[in-house]
Write an enzyme that holds these catalytic residues in place. Sequence first.
Site, PDB file in Angstrom:
ATOM      1  N   ILE A 187       0.807  -1.219   0.000  1.00 32.50           N
ATOM      2  CA  ILE A 187       0.000   0.000   0.000  1.00 32.50           C
ATOM      3  C   ILE A 187       0.837   1.265   0.000  1.00 32.50           C
ATOM      4  O   ILE A 187       0.326   2.344  -0.250  1.00 32.50           O
ATOM      5  CB  ILE A 187      -1.012   0.011   1.168  1.00 32.50           C
ATOM      6  CG1 ILE A 187      -0.310   0.007   2.511  1.00 32.50           C
ATOM      7  CG2 ILE A 187      -1.982  -1.146   1.065  1.00 32.50           C
ATOM      8  CD1 ILE A 187      -1.246   0.289   3.674  1.00 32.50           C
TER       9      ILE A 187
ATOM     10  N   GLU B 153      23.704  12.092   2.085  1.00 25.77           N
ATOM     11  CA  GLU B 153      23.461  13.537   2.138  1.00 25.77           C
ATOM     12  C   GLU B 153      22.461  13.950   3.214  1.00 25.77           C
ATOM     13  O   GLU B 153      22.492  15.071   3.682  1.00 25.77           O
ATOM     14  CB  GLU B 153      23.038  14.070   0.771  1.00 25.77           C
ATOM     15  CG  GLU B 153      21.700  13.588   0.293  1.00 25.77           C
ATOM     16  CD  GLU B 153      21.321  14.151  -1.070  1.00 25.77           C
ATOM     17  OE1 GLU B 153      20.118  14.387  -1.277  1.00 25.77           O
ATOM     18  OE2 GLU B 153      22.215  14.359  -1.900  1.00 25.77           O
TER      19      GLU B 153
ATOM     20  N   SER C 130      12.296  -6.913  14.767  1.00 29.72           N
ATOM     21  CA  SER C 130      10.916  -6.910  15.242  1.00 29.72           C
ATOM     22  C   SER C 130      10.048  -7.710  14.284  1.00 29.72           C
ATOM     23  O   SER C 130       9.387  -7.150  13.414  1.00 29.72           O
ATOM     24  CB  SER C 130      10.382  -5.486  15.378  1.00 29.72           C
ATOM     25  OG  SER C 130       9.123  -5.522  16.001  1.00 29.72           O
TER      26      SER C 130
ATOM     27  N   GLU D 105      29.187   0.782   4.731  1.00 28.36           N
ATOM     28  CA  GLU D 105      28.654   1.519   5.875  1.00 28.36           C
ATOM     29  C   GLU D 105      29.743   1.907   6.867  1.00 28.36           C
ATOM     30  O   GLU D 105      29.712   3.010   7.420  1.00 28.36           O
ATOM     31  CB  GLU D 105      27.560   0.704   6.576  1.00 28.36           C
ATOM     32  CG  GLU D 105      26.273   0.620   5.793  1.00 28.36           C
ATOM     33  CD  GLU D 105      25.577   1.966   5.605  1.00 28.36           C
ATOM     34  OE1 GLU D 105      25.777   2.900   6.417  1.00 28.36           O
ATOM     35  OE2 GLU D 105      24.805   2.090   4.640  1.00 28.36           O
TER      36      GLU D 105
ATOM     37  N   ARG E  40      -2.427  -9.205   7.559  1.00 30.21           N
ATOM     38  CA  ARG E  40      -1.131  -8.980   8.197  1.00 30.21           C
ATOM     39  C   ARG E  40      -0.548  -7.684   7.655  1.00 30.21           C
ATOM     40  O   ARG E  40      -0.339  -7.541   6.450  1.00 30.21           O
ATOM     41  CB  ARG E  40      -0.163 -10.138   7.926  1.00 30.21           C
ATOM     42  CG  ARG E  40      -0.598 -11.474   8.525  1.00 30.21           C
ATOM     43  CD  ARG E  40      -0.492 -11.438  10.039  1.00 30.21           C
ATOM     44  NE  ARG E  40      -0.857 -12.711  10.626  1.00 30.21           N
ATOM     45  CZ  ARG E  40      -1.943 -12.909  11.353  1.00 30.21           C
ATOM     46  NH1 ARG E  40      -2.808 -11.915  11.557  1.00 30.21           N
ATOM     47  NH2 ARG E  40      -2.193 -14.085  11.868  1.00 30.21           N
ATOM     48  N   GLU E  41      -0.318  -6.736   8.559  1.00 33.50           N
ATOM     49  CA  GLU E  41       0.312  -5.456   8.216  1.00 33.50           C
ATOM     50  C   GLU E  41       1.779  -5.555   8.607  1.00 33.50           C
ATOM     51  O   GLU E  41       2.091  -5.942   9.730  1.00 33.50           O
ATOM     52  CB  GLU E  41      -0.347  -4.322   8.994  1.00 33.50           C
ATOM     53  CG  GLU E  41      -1.823  -4.189   8.745  1.00 33.50           C
ATOM     54  CD  GLU E  41      -2.490  -3.186   9.663  1.00 33.50           C
ATOM     55  OE1 GLU E  41      -3.660  -2.870   9.424  1.00 33.50           O
ATOM     56  OE2 GLU E  41      -1.857  -2.711  10.632  1.00 33.50           O
TER      57      GLU E  41
ATOM     58  N   GLU F 202      22.278  12.349   6.168  1.00 33.37           N
ATOM     59  CA  GLU F 202      22.761  11.663   7.370  1.00 33.37           C
ATOM     60  C   GLU F 202      23.806  12.532   8.069  1.00 33.37           C
ATOM     61  O   GLU F 202      24.788  12.931   7.464  1.00 33.37           O
ATOM     62  CB  GLU F 202      23.368  10.318   6.939  1.00 33.37           C
ATOM     63  CG  GLU F 202      23.746   9.402   8.030  1.00 33.37           C
ATOM     64  CD  GLU F 202      24.199   8.057   7.481  1.00 33.37           C
ATOM     65  OE1 GLU F 202      23.785   7.049   8.058  1.00 33.37           O
ATOM     66  OE2 GLU F 202      24.961   8.000   6.494  1.00 33.37           O
TER      67      GLU F 202
ATOM     68  N   ALA G 294      25.818   1.258  10.961  1.00 36.94           N
ATOM     69  CA  ALA G 294      24.896   0.308  10.328  1.00 36.94           C
ATOM     70  C   ALA G 294      24.230   0.943   9.124  1.00 36.94           C
ATOM     71  O   ALA G 294      24.234   2.164   8.978  1.00 36.94           O
ATOM     72  CB  ALA G 294      23.832  -0.127  11.337  1.00 36.94           C
TER      73      ALA G 294
END
Length: 177
Positions: free
Chosen positions: A13, A139, A114, A93, A36-37, A141, A75
């Site tokens: 969506i 740019e 999660s 990174e 399920r979202e 960050e 990270a």
Amino acid sequence: MKLKEKIYKKDKIYKGRAIDFCVDEIILPDGKKAKREYIDHPGAVAIVPFVNKKDIVLVRQYRYPVDKITYEIPAGKLDKSKKESLIACARRELKEETGYTAKKITKLLSFFPSSTFSNEELYIYLAEGLTPGDTHPDEDEFVEKIIIPFKQAIDMIKTGKIKDAKTVIALLYLFGI
């Protein structure tokens, strides 16, 4: 007991720059339908960089969702458009956020930050044999590199100064808890 759910209909969506939001219709093990979202995430890596045997590199940065400046290990997300490998992402990174390159990068573990609302898997690496260099943050960050004793970082977890999940997991894993 059957536990696995089956996809009936997928529905993205919202397609974002970093993540997508999906609401899928599924069939439960008992045959009923449900929704399920979840966040569709490309995956990410995190790196614990040891400058020497006792000092590590952390980054400080403002995190909008929690409205706080956090202390974290470097990270970032995998670049799926380039089919980037985990090691390539870890090296990129580390360089972007700290300026360091590493002679040796070792995978420690991976986990789901999660699994109740995201399919993200986060891979944690150890970086050793560091060579300093210039940072190259994205740019949008803004990060500050800090070097602290590993023991101090563990104390920062105990006092609640470090709350970032990937950082807590990585440092406690290395600490042996």
